[in-house]
Design a protein around this motif. Structure first.
Motif, PDB file in Angstrom:
ATOM      1  N   ASN A 129      28.068   9.641 -19.487  1.00 29.81           N
ATOM      2  CA  ASN A 129      29.314   8.942 -19.205  1.00 29.81           C
ATOM      3  C   ASN A 129      30.162   9.675 -18.184  1.00 29.81           C
ATOM      4  N   ALA A 130      30.075  11.006 -18.230  1.00 27.07           N
ATOM      5  CA  ALA A 130      30.880  11.788 -17.299  1.00 27.07           C
ATOM      6  C   ALA A 130      30.344  11.648 -15.888  1.00 27.07           C
ATOM      7  N   ILE A 131      29.031  11.391 -15.782  1.00 30.70           N
ATOM      8  CA  ILE A 131      28.409  11.479 -14.465  1.00 30.70           C
ATOM      9  C   ILE A 131      28.521  10.167 -13.678  1.00 30.70           C
ATOM     10  N   ALA A 132      28.848   9.058 -14.388  1.00 33.45           N
ATOM     11  CA  ALA A 132      28.882   7.748 -13.713  1.00 33.45           C
ATOM     12  C   ALA A 132      29.764   7.729 -12.463  1.00 33.45           C
ATOM     13  N   PRO A 133      31.028   8.235 -12.543  1.00 35.35           N
ATOM     14  CA  PRO A 133      31.829   8.198 -11.315  1.00 35.35           C
ATOM     15  C   PRO A 133      31.280   9.114 -10.232  1.00 35.35           C
ATOM     16  N   ALA A 134      30.480  10.120 -10.640  1.00 34.67           N
ATOM     17  CA  ALA A 134      29.956  11.060  -9.652  1.00 34.67           C
ATOM     18  C   ALA A 134      28.809  10.455  -8.850  1.00 34.67           C
ATOM     19  N   VAL A 135      28.172   9.390  -9.394  1.00 33.54           N
ATOM     20  CA  VAL A 135      27.012   8.820  -8.700  1.00 33.54           C
ATOM     21  C   VAL A 135      27.414   8.278  -7.340  1.00 33.54           C
TER      22      VAL A 135
ATOM     23  N   PRO B  79      25.205  20.879 -30.756  1.00 36.17           N
ATOM     24  CA  PRO B  79      26.175  20.846 -29.646  1.00 36.17           C
ATOM     25  C   PRO B  79      25.549  20.522 -28.294  1.00 36.17           C
ATOM     26  N   THR B  80      24.384  21.124 -27.994  1.00 32.41           N
ATOM     27  CA  THR B  80      23.773  20.852 -26.689  1.00 32.41           C
ATOM     28  C   THR B  80      23.402  19.380 -26.571  1.00 32.41           C
ATOM     29  N   ARG B  81      22.953  18.775 -27.700  1.00 31.69           N
ATOM     30  CA  ARG B  81      22.567  17.382 -27.666  1.00 31.69           C
ATOM     31  C   ARG B  81      23.795  16.497 -27.418  1.00 31.69           C
ATOM     32  N   VAL B  82      24.881  16.845 -28.078  1.00 32.05           N
ATOM     33  CA  VAL B  82      26.116  16.088 -27.868  1.00 32.05           C
ATOM     34  C   VAL B  82      26.513  16.157 -26.395  1.00 32.05           C
ATOM     35  N   GLN B  83      26.436  17.380 -25.848  1.00 31.22           N
ATOM     36  CA  GLN B  83      26.835  17.571 -24.452  1.00 31.22           C
ATOM     37  C   GLN B  83      25.941  16.787 -23.490  1.00 31.22           C
ATOM     38  N   VAL B  84      24.633  17.049 -23.596  1.00 28.33           N
ATOM     39  CA  VAL B  84      23.724  16.549 -22.575  1.00 28.33           C
ATOM     40  C   VAL B  84      23.404  15.072 -22.776  1.00 28.33           C
ATOM     41  N   ALA B  85      23.197  14.651 -24.041  1.00 26.26           N
ATOM     42  CA  ALA B  85      22.741  13.284 -24.260  1.00 26.26           C
ATOM     43  C   ALA B  85      23.894  12.297 -24.410  1.00 26.26           C
ATOM     44  N   HIS B  86      25.060  12.756 -24.854  1.00 25.24           N
ATOM     45  CA  HIS B  86      26.136  11.801 -25.103  1.00 25.24           C
ATOM     46  C   HIS B  86      27.289  11.898 -24.116  1.00 25.24           C
ATOM     47  N   ALA B  87      27.788  13.117 -23.882  1.00 26.16           N
ATOM     48  CA  ALA B  87      28.957  13.239 -23.012  1.00 26.16           C
ATOM     49  C   ALA B  87      28.572  13.112 -21.533  1.00 26.16           C
ATOM     50  N   LEU B  88      27.503  13.827 -21.129  1.00 25.94           N
ATOM     51  CA  LEU B  88      27.178  13.909 -19.708  1.00 25.94           C
ATOM     52  C   LEU B  88      26.917  12.556 -19.026  1.00 25.94           C
TER      53      LEU B  88
ATOM     54  N   LEU C  25      34.531  16.269  -9.930  1.00 32.17           N
ATOM     55  CA  LEU C  25      34.379  14.957 -10.575  1.00 32.17           C
ATOM     56  C   LEU C  25      33.673  15.092 -11.920  1.00 32.17           C
ATOM     57  N   VAL C  26      32.616  15.910 -11.945  1.00 29.85           N
ATOM     58  CA  VAL C  26      31.892  16.106 -13.207  1.00 29.85           C
ATOM     59  C   VAL C  26      32.830  16.715 -14.248  1.00 29.85           C
ATOM     60  N   ARG C  27      33.635  17.701 -13.819  1.00 27.98           N
ATOM     61  CA  ARG C  27      34.555  18.337 -14.752  1.00 27.98           C
ATOM     62  C   ARG C  27      35.529  17.306 -15.335  1.00 27.98           C
ATOM     63  N   ALA C  28      36.136  16.500 -14.436  1.00 23.14           N
ATOM     64  CA  ALA C  28      37.118  15.520 -14.903  1.00 23.14           C
ATOM     65  C   ALA C  28      36.467  14.540 -15.886  1.00 23.14           C
ATOM     66  N   GLY C  29      35.243  14.086 -15.558  1.00 23.26           N
ATOM     67  CA  GLY C  29      34.540  13.156 -16.436  1.00 23.26           C
ATOM     68  C   GLY C  29      34.215  13.790 -17.776  1.00 23.26           C
ATOM     69  N   MET C  30      33.775  15.072 -17.746  1.00 29.39           N
ATOM     70  CA  MET C  30      33.411  15.759 -18.984  1.00 29.39           C
ATOM     71  C   MET C  30      34.639  15.995 -19.857  1.00 29.39           C
ATOM     72  N   VAL C  31      35.761  16.355 -19.237  1.00 30.33           N
ATOM     73  CA  VAL C  31      36.972  16.598 -20.026  1.00 30.33           C
ATOM     74  C   VAL C  31      37.338  15.334 -20.792  1.00 30.33           C
ATOM     75  N   ASP C  32      37.273  14.187 -20.084  1.00 30.49           N
ATOM     76  CA  ASP C  32      37.572  12.914 -20.760  1.00 30.49           C
ATOM     77  C   ASP C  32      36.577  12.637 -21.870  1.00 30.49           C
ATOM     78  N   ALA C  33      35.278  12.854 -21.560  1.00 34.29           N
ATOM     79  CA  ALA C  33      34.227  12.530 -22.528  1.00 34.29           C
ATOM     80  C   ALA C  33      34.348  13.402 -23.767  1.00 34.29           C
ATOM     81  N   LEU C  34      34.637  14.701 -23.564  1.00 33.20           N
ATOM     82  CA  LEU C  34      34.695  15.615 -24.710  1.00 33.20           C
ATOM     83  C   LEU C  34      35.860  15.286 -25.640  1.00 33.20           C
ATOM     84  N   ARG C  35      36.886  14.636 -25.084  1.00 32.10           N
ATOM     85  CA  ARG C  35      38.037  14.280 -25.913  1.00 32.10           C
ATOM     86  C   ARG C  35      37.843  12.933 -26.600  1.00 32.10           C
TER      87      ARG C  35
END
Lengths: 315, 281
Positions: A234-240, A223-232, A199-209
């Motif tokens: 949103n990616a993690i919401a369905p995983a909750v 890059p790390t800030r983009v990943q952790v603070a912006h993409a993650l 689920l995290v992967r699917a969310g991250m793939v969408d977020a990164l695009r």
């Protein structure tokens, strides 16, 4: 509907669910073949002894009357007496809850970081060999029954290599020998990690695009800030919500793992109580399991609602 | 075709062993010393001295058949109910059929399985019924949601206005439009059934003493793991191959299907436990 009203409504539904589950559990256990009096009376049952026991255990009263007294007992924190050992059910559960909570807590504590890391790793190398390895192995292992993975790990790491003890038999507490915990926690982690990391992967793939990540990159953010603070986030919401489902299922699936490793927790107690026809213990444990499930689902729904108010469609 | 090579091999070995094994297995069930290694037995002997290879040949059929039958029974019961609740305009009927499911969903499936299985006599077809019963609420929810979205399409509305028979709309249009959703669910459902049946047999449910069953072999021969690992390892590996293979094969099938339909080849992540397809009211 605003959040407090939603919480209240879900809470009421939860109470109804627990009560209905109690009734269902009571009648299910009540219908167990071979009643407790026969089991308690031993190998050579004397009809007089059975009749006496039946009276003591109040098995001669009608079922609805016993249901009523059980439920009023539950409200007063009294789950009845165990039929096998001379101790109250609350004590039996209290003695067994420690190991189960320890296993569950360790698993959950490791579950989130491991699946987020795996999911992010795969999403960042989308289509690469690493990604394919992670996605196909998580898809495959997701469905492997715990008992067979557990027994193979025991055969390899405990019997052949001798790194870890094969079961918890003969040790006073799990904490006194942390090596005991390695295999059970690993087996418990396996399936939840597979489903969450996908689920995290699917969310991250969408977020990164997405446009906002592209924009953040164009702005020159690290890059790390983009990943952790912006993409993650949103990616993690369905995983909750999935995490909560995993917790509920962890409590159920823990039965098998405890049984394999002979961990003296709630799961082992349940399996033993079912085969000994120890009805009060079975009912008490079922109540604990059902209440936990309802509470966790409730928390998940409320959390998902708070995280993503956009899902409020038809209000 | 080579895409199916790995999943095919993973499924093929256990399924062939399970279905053909009983015909190949020897009738000779004389008992030897328990937990022998070698000595005239290819995989040694088990906890009561039976030949392990023979037990492996005999023990797969129940697992595969029970899982297949349970999955079939689940859909047979759940899809019509989901169709009715999804299509009905009668709120009371909908509530009456859907609310009791919330209760079943509040009880963890393994607990429900243990409770139900200990009430029922130790017969294989009881296990079919129990596993089906555990899966039914999920599939009802799933097919209700699918039917709900299909039956609000203009085509269905038009058929209704034309005075078309409701049964014909239901079976002829809505049910056919739901097939894709159900096909996507089939793989998860079947692997779930294999998982439940195997775990139940491992915990000693639904397997009478003396019968050959892979999962029960794992449990009963555990005591001899130090002396004779094959009696445990072989059936455990076969069960894992079956579950992984089925999952990978269905995933590949869905991917090819999506590709053929010219969509993005993204398959949804499998959902663990009980997926909830609730429509916010």
């Amino acid at each position: 509907m605003n959040l407090p009203r939603y919480v209240l409504r879900r809470l009421l539904l939860g109470i109804v669910q627990v009560v209905a589950a109690m009734v269902a559990i009571f009648f299910l256990t009540d219908a167990l073949p071979g009643d407790a009096a026969v089991t308690t009376a031993g190998d050579n049952p004397d009809p007089a002894v059975i009749a006496l026991l039946r009276e003591q255990l109040r098995l001669d009263e009608p079922a609805w009357q016993r249901l009523g007294s059980w439920m009023s007992g539950v409200l007063h924190g009294d789950l009845g007496e165990s039929l096998v050992g001379p101790s109250p059910v609350t004590e039996v559960i209290g003695a067994a809850i420690g190991p189960t909570l320890l296993l569950a807590a360790l698993t959950v504590a490791l579950l989130v970081p491991v699946s987020v890391l795996l999911g992010m790793l795969a999403a960042n190398r989308e289509g690469s060999r690493t990604d394919r390895l992670i996605t196909s192995s998580t898809l495959g292992l997701y469905s492997a029954p715990e008992f067979s993975t557990a027994i193979l790990l025991v055969a390899l790491f405990a019997v052949q290599l001798g790194w870890f003890p094969p079961t918890a038999v003969g040790s006073e507490s799990l904490l006194s020998n942390p090596a005991l915990l390695v295999l059970p926690v690993f087996v418990l982690l396996l399936r939840p990690v597979c489903s969450l990391s996908r689920l995290v992967r699917a969310g991250m793939v969408d977020a990164l695009r997405s446009d906002y990540v592209r924009h953040a990159r164009r702005l020159g953010l690290r890059p790390t800030r983009v990943q952790v603070a912006h993409a993650l986030p949103n990616a993690i919401a369905p995983a909750v919500q999935q995490l909560a489902r995993t917790l509920d299922w962890l409590l159920g699936g823990v039965i098998v793992v405890e049984y394999v490793f002979a961990v003296p927790g709630l799961g082992t107690t349940l399996v033993e109580a079912v085969s000994a026809r120890d009805l009060p213990v079975v009912q008490g444990l079922a109540l604990v399991f059902a209440t936990t499930t309802v509470l966790i689902n409730l928390a998940a729904d409320v959390a998902a609602r708070a995280f993503a108010p956009a899902s409020e469609v038809g209000r | 075709m080579s895409r199916y090579a790995i999943p095919g091999a993973l499924v093929g070995v256990p399924v062939l062993l399970a279905l053909l094994g009983p015909f190949v297995a020897s009738e000779d069930t004389t008992k030897d010393v328990a937990f022998l290694v070698g000595q005239g037995h290819w995989l040694g002997t088990d906890f009561v001295g039976r030949d392990v290879w023979n037990e492996v040949l005999l023990g797969g059929r129940s697992l595969v058949l029970i899982a297949v039958l349970a999955t079939a029974a689940t859909y047979l019961v759940a899809v019509p109910l989901g169709l009715v609740t999804g299509m009905t305009r009668n709120r009371w009927l909908d509530e009456l059929l859907m609310r009791p499911l919330d209760v079943v969903l509040a009880i963890p499936s393994m607990l429900l399985l243990l409770l139900l299985a200990s009430i029922a006599p130790n017969i294989a077809w009881i296990l079919v019924a129990i596993v089906a019963l555990i899966n039914v609420p999920d599939v009802i929810r799933l097919s209700r949601a699918a039917a709900l979205s299909v039956s609000s399409r203009p085509a269905v509305e038009a058929m209704r206005l034309q005075g078309e028979n409701r049964l014909r709309i239901g079976c002829g249009y809505v049910a056919r439009a739901m097939l894709r959703t159900l096909a996507a669910d089939l793989g998860t459902r079947f692997t779930g059934a294999v998982y439940l049946v195997a775990s139940a047999s491992f915990l000693g449910v639904g397997v009478p003493p003396g019968t050959s069953d892979w999962a029960a072999m794992v449990d009963r021969n555990r005591a001899g793991l130090f002396l004779q690992p094959w009696a445990v390892v072989v059936p455990a590996v076969l069960i894992i191959m079956l579950s992984i293979g089925v999952n990978l094969a269905f995933d590949q099938w869905l991917r090819n299907d999506e590709r053929a339909r010219g969509r993005a080849a993204e398959t949804p992540a499998p959902t663990s436990g009980r997926p909830r397809t609730e429509v916010v009211s």
